[in-house]
Design an enzyme around this catalytic site. Structure first.
Site, PDB file in Angstrom:
ATOM      1  N   VAL A   6      -0.218 -41.726   6.310  1.00 61.03           N
ATOM      2  CA  VAL A   6      -1.245 -41.045   7.098  1.00 61.03           C
ATOM      3  C   VAL A   6      -2.328 -41.994   7.608  1.00 61.03           C
ATOM      4  CG1 VAL A   6      -2.790 -40.451   5.176  1.00 61.03           C
ATOM      5  CG2 VAL A   6      -2.654 -38.941   7.158  1.00 61.03           C
ATOM      6  N   ALA A  42       0.282 -44.840  -2.821  1.00 63.31           N
ATOM      7  CA  ALA A  42       0.576 -43.610  -2.095  1.00 63.31           C
ATOM      8  C   ALA A  42       0.481 -43.861  -0.596  1.00 63.31           C
ATOM      9  CB  ALA A  42      -0.395 -42.497  -2.475  1.00 63.31           C
ATOM     10  N   ASP A  43       1.369 -43.226   0.146  1.00 60.01           N
ATOM     11  CA  ASP A  43       1.311 -43.272   1.600  1.00 60.01           C
ATOM     12  C   ASP A  43       0.619 -42.041   2.171  1.00 60.01           C
ATOM     13  OD1 ASP A  43       3.238 -45.604   2.862  1.00 60.01           O
ATOM     14  OD2 ASP A  43       3.799 -45.033   0.833  1.00 60.01           O
ATOM     15  N   ARG A  44       0.598 -40.951   1.397  1.00 59.02           N
ATOM     16  CA  ARG A  44      -0.138 -39.762   1.803  1.00 59.02           C
ATOM     17  C   ARG A  44      -0.383 -38.905   0.573  1.00 59.02           C
ATOM     18  NH1 ARG A  44       0.039 -36.451   7.196  1.00 59.02           N
ATOM     19  NH2 ARG A  44       1.181 -38.269   7.912  1.00 59.02           N
ATOM     20  N   ALA A  67       3.000 -38.424  -1.484  1.00 62.54           N
ATOM     21  CA  ALA A  67       4.179 -39.096  -0.930  1.00 62.54           C
ATOM     22  C   ALA A  67       4.056 -40.590  -1.204  1.00 62.54           C
ATOM     23  CB  ALA A  67       4.285 -38.848   0.572  1.00 62.54           C
TER      24      ALA A  67
END
Length: 359
Positions: free
Chosen positions: A94, A241-243, A251
């Protein structure tokens, strides 16, 4: 000194090509937005914070090239179009989308000012570099202190997954930043890092950073994590974490979900470390996150050589979703360590605090 994955000066951007590591350390020139889009899509640069940094800095470079003779309206239009394009490079993380929205709002406001220039656009983007590093150091310190306060031993043993260090950020790192802070405090005994199949970010990149920083570490296969938790005295699991969405579902690189399940079984604290820019409060739960699927060749081929049986089908999601109930120790941001259920309030409170100090 930690590795430098991004080299920037006014009008010039270079990235350390992570597809060539660890065999070759090659810095590639990123002359424009389209080159950045390709570098992100092809995973020459990866890691949610680094994707946003490189994408936005590429815009600053191209604005620098275009500003002579161009009107501020034309530059603003180009900036808005470019930011929209950069968001399409990789959908799950995000940070790029948030940075694009913030910069788009800034450009839209700024272009209405009679005295606005491309300089203000570039300065806004360039400030992201220093902020990311400072945020990462705050994450590292908050996480390290929290782990130490709960540890049963004087020194801790940490298990981590994928790459969350200097190569995934502007510098220092998120989950690997926590490890760096523990090491600098003299409270880290050892690190276990997973290879992180199928792209091997742990074996190629995290191991590279740990060796570079002379931090005692051992590489394990992804399939060894439960055995490591049982046999190796793991004090805590720390991942990136990526989102992160409003309820705390997260995620992250594929394989994170199974680490969280194994950690719960072995009663090992499980942490997620990420900047607030990775938090997406517009989504209520992880089921709403779009998970990127990567090419099948990442599983069937290795260094250009076929290793899987011809004709086999492939499913290759790049990420999985860890439910908030499995994040047992907390989510670490630059603002502190929060229970997943408290994250929304913590972020909202800090956003209001920042707004109240803005003239």
């Amino acid at each position: 000194m930690s590795l430098q994955a991004v080299r920037y000066r006014r009008g010039s951007l270079q990235i350390l090509n992570q597809r060539l590591l660890p065999e070759h350390s090659v810095y590639e020139e990123i002359p424009d937005v389209q080159a950045a889009w390709r570098a992100i899509r092809e995973m020459q640069v990866r890691g949610a914070p680094a994707i946003a940094i490189v994408g936005c800095l590429s815009l600053a470079v191209e604005l620098h090239q275009r500003e002579e003779g161009a009107s501020r309206e034309d530059l603003a239009s180009f900036a808005l179009e470019s930011l929209g394009h950069l968001v399409t490079s990789r959908p799950t993380a995000v940070n790029m989308a948030r940075a694009a929205q913030e910069l788009s709002d800034f450009v839209t406001r700024e272009v209405k000012r009679p005295d606005s220039t491309a300089e203000s656009f570039k300065e806004k983007i360039e400030a992201m570099l220093d902020k990311d590093i400072q945020d990462n150091k705050s994450i590292g310190n908050h996480g390290a202190k929290h782990i130490i306060s709960r540890a049963k031993t004087e020194k801790v043993i940490i298990l981590t997954h994928c790459n969350t260090g200097s190569l995934a950020t502007a510098g220092y790192g998120t989950a690997l930043g926590v490890i760096r802070s523990l090491w600098s405090m003299g409270c880290l005994e050892h690190v276990y890092c997973t290879e992180t199949r199928p792209y091997n970010q742990g074996a190629r990149l995290t191991a590279y950073e740990l060796v570079h920083d002379k931090i005692p570490a051992t590489l394990i296969a992804d399939s060894m994590v439960s055995m490591a938790m049982k046999e190796k005295g793991i004090s805590a699991v720390v991942v990136g974490a990526d989102r992160i969405v409003a309820n705390g579902d997260t995620a992250n690189k594929i394989g994170t979900y199974q680490l969280a399940i194994a950690a719960l079984h072995h009663r090992i604290p499980f942490y997620v470390a990420a900047p607030s820019s990775s938090c997406d409060l517009t989504l209520e739960s992880g089921g709403q996150i779009v998970v990127e699927e990567r090419p099948g060749k990442e599983l069937t081929d290795f260094n250009g050589a076929r290793i899987a049986a011809p004709g086999i089908n492939v499913w290759n999601p790049a990420f999985d979703i860890t439910p908030h109930s499995l994040i047992t120790a907390g989510i670490i941001t630059e603002f502190g360590v929060h229970e997943p259920g408290e994250l929304r309030k913590a972020l909202t409170d800090n956003a209001h605090r920042d707004t109240s100090h803005t003239c």
